[in-house]
Motif scaffolding. Structure first.
Motif: not given
Length: 313
Positions: A268-273, A281-282, A301-302
């Motif tokens: 549901v939420f992606a982590r963008v480093k 990111k939702l 990205v997901f």
């Protein structure tokens, strides 16, 4: 003579409307050449257009006020109560009455309670009473098919559907987020997902950036150079969850879906480093602010994260 030169001099003979024989300059029949006529191209484009429309038309959504959790009434609610309220919103029709998809009559209390996954009737009644006292919902008698029924309506201050003939057909949507109905219901259908988790999603909508779906302090800023994304700690503070617990919460929130015929569990939420900072990111198929539907670059990205998590990359 090269293949290209041969084909430049080729003769195409038709057999019927869309069956072709290609004969090259040496008089040989070429079975390895695919011929696409303008008519065939037009039909292929039309087919893709129909398939795309069909897929999108099935992905229904509601409009939820982006800053709704800041409203005085919602500000009083716990994350769990907020989650219940967002789930309820996914069942509204064009008049904001709760109604199961494709059903003709209002939802009954037993159906609402089942949709909310509340085990005891006393807990359900208490929740609905609190919602009514805060003005989030109201009950009204409706006439359908010659009979009277009592329907539950959600205050359109918080959410609505926009249709050609709906009460909100002229409603402005610049302050709203589109919440995809099936996605949210699929997320909540998982035993491991609680109403409090859905409440976290509700709170996150306030920070969804218009162009990127990254959670940001200034989500309506259109110049990406000026956008200030929320890092993990800042998001935890904003939604009232400990910084340790937010990592666990976000890791457990998945979206079960089908992608190109394959069963996936996307985050549901992606982590963008970026550098030493990690932003969130939702998933755009949970909520999306722009017109139309999310393009592939927004949810790519997901897919990548899923493939890496399952060692497919």
């Amino acid at each position: 003579m090269s293949v290209q030169n041969l084909m430049d001099q080729a003769e195409i003979r038709t057999k019927g409307k869309e069956v072709f024989t290609v004969i090259d300059a040496n008089g040989e029949i070429r079975d390895d050449v695919k011929v696409i006529t303008p008519l065939m191209q037009e039909k292929a484009d039309k087919k893709r257009e129909i398939e795309t429309y069909s897929n999108k038309a099935e992905n229904h959504f509601i409009f939820t006020e982006k800053d709704g959790v800041k409203f005085d009434e919602l500000f009083q609610l716990t994350n769990k109560q907020l989650g219940y309220f967002l789930v309820l919103q996914t069942y509204i029709d064009y008049h904001n009455m709760l109604r199961i998809k494709d059903a003709k009559l209002p939802m009954k209390n037993v159906e609402i309670r089942k949709a909310l996954r509340i085990k005891t009737n006393s807990t359900f009644k208490k929740l609905m009473r609190e919602f009514e006292e805060l003005g989030l919902i109201h009950y009204a008698e409706v006439e359908l098919f010659g009979k009277s029924y009592v329907g539950v309506f959600i205050n359109d201050k918080y959410c609505f559907k926009k249709g050609l003939y709906g009460d909100n057909k002229n409603r402005k949507i610049n302050t709203t987020v589109k919440v995809f109905i099936d996605t949210l219901q699929d997320i909540y259908s998982q035993d491991k997902v609680s109403a409090s988790d859905v409440g976290l999603i509700y709170k996150a909508m306030e920070f969804v950036h218009y162009d990127t779906n990254v959670l940001a302090q200034n989500p309506s800023e259109r110049d990406e150079a000026l956008v200030h994304p929320l890092n993990m700690d800042e998001f935890a503070d904003a939604v009232g969850i400990s910084r340790q617990k937010i990592h666990v919460k976000l890791s457990s929130l998945n979206y079960p879906c089908k992608y190109k015929g394959q069963e996936l569990e996307l985050k549901v939420f992606a982590r963008v480093k970026v550098g030493k900072q990690t932003f969130l990111k939702l998933n755009p198929f949970v909520a999306w602010r722009k017109q139309g539907y999310p393009p592939v670059e927004e949810y790519g990205v997901f897919i990548f994260e899923y493939n890496m998590r399952n060692k497919k990359l």
